[in-house]
Enzyme design. Structure first.
Site, PDB file in Angstrom:
ATOM      1  N   ALA A 284      14.399  18.970  -3.966  1.00 31.38           N
ATOM      2  CA  ALA A 284      15.568  18.411  -3.178  1.00 31.38           C
ATOM      3  C   ALA A 284      16.850  18.973  -3.640  1.00 31.38           C
ATOM      4  O   ALA A 284      17.944  18.764  -2.865  1.00 31.38           O
ATOM      5  CB  ALA A 284      15.357  16.802  -3.378  1.00 31.38           C
TER       6      ALA A 284
ATOM      7  N   THR B  32       0.891  -1.372  -0.052  1.00 36.94           N
ATOM      8  CA  THR B  32      -0.026  -0.067  -0.064  1.00 36.94           C
ATOM      9  C   THR B  32       0.773   1.282   0.074  1.00 36.94           C
ATOM     10  O   THR B  32       0.824   2.148  -0.647  1.00 36.94           O
ATOM     11  CB  THR B  32      -0.714   0.082   1.245  1.00 36.94           C
ATOM     12  OG1 THR B  32      -1.726  -1.228   1.186  1.00 36.94           O
ATOM     13  CG2 THR B  32      -1.920   1.036   1.268  1.00 36.94           C
TER      14      THR B  32
ATOM     15  N   LYS C  76       1.738   4.632  18.317  1.00 34.78           N
ATOM     16  CA  LYS C  76       1.800   6.319  17.730  1.00 34.78           C
ATOM     17  C   LYS C  76       1.857   7.110  18.778  1.00 34.78           C
ATOM     18  O   LYS C  76       2.747   7.839  18.904  1.00 34.78           O
ATOM     19  CB  LYS C  76       0.645   6.627  16.717  1.00 34.78           C
ATOM     20  CG  LYS C  76       0.390   5.739  15.771  1.00 34.78           C
ATOM     21  CD  LYS C  76      -0.726   5.804  14.860  1.00 34.78           C
ATOM     22  CE  LYS C  76      -0.903   5.044  13.706  1.00 34.78           C
ATOM     23  NZ  LYS C  76      -2.043   5.003  13.199  1.00 34.78           N
TER      24      LYS C  76
END
Ligand code: NAP
Length: 438
Positions: A35, A15, A207
């Site tokens: 970047a 995913t 988390k």
């Protein structure tokens, strides 16, 4: 202008990995400009090379041997999006020792082995970035580490698990039971086939462990986090919550209480008027209070291929910029310099004080409520409201009591005594009430 090339090895193409591949290809030019380097995923590791993928990539890029990214001297950055804690820990340690930077989305890895990994990354002067591990596409970790750095974080409340928030929202709006709503969530792809980590609160606790570390500059011993899931919540609880002006959310909460830190995940009643109550469905949000900034909230999509990949790509660009500048570890991963990070003194849940919602399942007989009230009062718990919807003499009915502030350990003792009464037919449901951001 030709940009220097930075080669990346990505472990996992599920995913999240396929979302990362998509963003790096669709935004190749934009990301090079931002970047200052061309970001090229030169190797992707999967378990099965034969599996059908949502993205097409050259055959030479796909491999099933993790060692090949570790052995490739041109790969400076490894992106770990495979999710297996044991294999990821091994990969991370080997990557650091080989001087490679790591971007990971793996919250379980960091909650369980963070201390070891941060120390090893520092020792080898490489970066470890993990924005996607908390809140999916919401850049809460970077916000805490950098944007809110001038504040002491007094409290933080997170809706961190989209599966639970979806289930509670649906149960509340459609009056469906937990098992029925879980099935629906699985059908829609919002819940895993094995949903225990999500509905049991473990995912949110992983988390929270990361958030506690960054918010308070401490390492957390994961088993000390109090965790309770949403499996025991009924449509009746949600209806009562509504009647009293509350919503029920699975909240991950951390607060400072003197030298102690609260870290807990549990279903929580919050005012319907609070901003977190407005977070519906699979969305995530983190509400926090900083001593100078005041109250604030970050909101967005907490999971899914593209939002999560967005956070991973944010980390990839940060590491790429550091590689070009020949620096690493400029922002400490937990926002506090390693020498100043201690171990968290987590306050046991028994010390918590606050109001409660208690649902007793009792045989409807005269005097039952008086017995309940008497025991609550024995333990110093005073009642602020009582609600009994149905009266059916001799049948089991729910009796709901809201309390004023009480200490958890007294409430637990009182409930144990009440549960032993002969007219009480099931274990009592307890839901903590949090009063904030009204
Ligand atoms: N999905 C989300 O919304 C989300 C959000 C935030 C964070 N995360 C975190 O992101 C990580 C990845 O999640 P995901 O949902 O993308 O998982 P996933 O869809 O199951 O994909 C895992 C990928 O890793 C590969 N893989 C697994 N074990 C491997 C091993 N031992 N060696 C080599 N390759 C291996 C798999 O290969 P095959 O394809 O060949 O099976 C697959 O490509 C997890 O840590 C998860 O907690 C996910």
């Amino acid at each position: 202008m030709a940009f220097p090339k930075i080669k990346i090895g990505m472990v996992g193409l599920g995913t999240v990995g396929s979302g990362v591949w998509k963003i790096l290809h669709r935004h190749q030019a934009l990301l090079s400009q931002r970047a200052g380097a061309k970001l090229e995923i030169s190797k992707v590791i999967v378990r099965s090379k034969k599996k059908k993928r949502p993205v097409r990539l050259p055959a030479k890029v796909l491999n099933s041997n993790i060692q090949t990214v570790l052995d490739d001297p041109e790969i400076k950055l490894i992106v770990e999006v495979m999710g297996d804690v044991r294999a990821s820990r091994q990969l991370a340690l080997k990557a650091f020792r080989a001087g490679k930077h790591l971007v990971t989305a793996n919250k379980a890895l960091l909650a369980l082995h963070g201390k070891e990994l941060f120390q090893e990354a520092k020792k080898n002067r490489v970066d470890i970035c993990f924005e996607a591990a908390v809140g999916g596409g919401i850049p809460i970790l970077r916000a805490l580490r950098e944007g809110f750095v001038g504040n002491r974080i007094d409290s933080l409340y997170g809706i961190l698990n989209g599966t639970c928030n979806y289930i509670l929202t649906e149960m509340s709006e459609r009056k469906t039971s937990f098992p029925e709503t879980l099935k629906q969530a699985q059908k829609l792809g919002y819940a895993e086939a094995d949903p225990r980590f999500d509905v049991g609160g473990i995912d949110a606790a992983h988390k929270l462990a990361i958030l506690v570390s960054i918010a308070h500059g401490v390492f957390v011993d994961f088993p000390k986090i109090f965790v309770e899931g949403i499996q025991g919540i009924t449509p009746f609880d949600l209806e009562c919550a509504d009647r009293f002006g509350f919503e029920i959310k699975l909240l991950a909460i951390t607060k400072k209480n003197g030298d102690k830190i609260q870290a807990r995940v549990h279903p929580t009643m919050i005012s319907k008027d609070s901003m977190l109550a407005a977070v519906k469905g699979v969305n995530n949000a983190v509400f926090l209070e900083g001593d100078f900034v005041g109250e604030g909230m970050l909101y967005g999509r907490g999971a899914g291929s593209e939002p999560t990949a967005s956070a991973v790509v944010g980390d990839i660009v940060e590491v790429a910029r550091n590689i070009l500048a020949k620096v690493a570890y400029t922002v400490p991963p937990l926002g506090t310099h390693a020498a100043h990070i201690g171990n968290a003194a987590i306050e046991p849940i028994g010390e918590w004080r606050g109001p409660y919602y208690l649902r007793f399942q009792a045989i409807d007989r005269p005097g039952v409520l008086a017995q309940i009230a008497k025991i609550l009062s024995e333990f110093g718990i005073s009642i602020s409201a009582v609600h009994q919807q149905v009266r059916e003499e001799g049948r089991e009915v729910p009796i709901v009591v809201l309390t004023h502030d009480a200490q958890e350990k007294s409430v637990v003792k009182a409930i144990a005594k009440i549960n032993r009464l002969k007219n009480i037919r099931r274990a009592t449901t307890l839901i903590r009430i949090e009063e904030f951001c009204q």
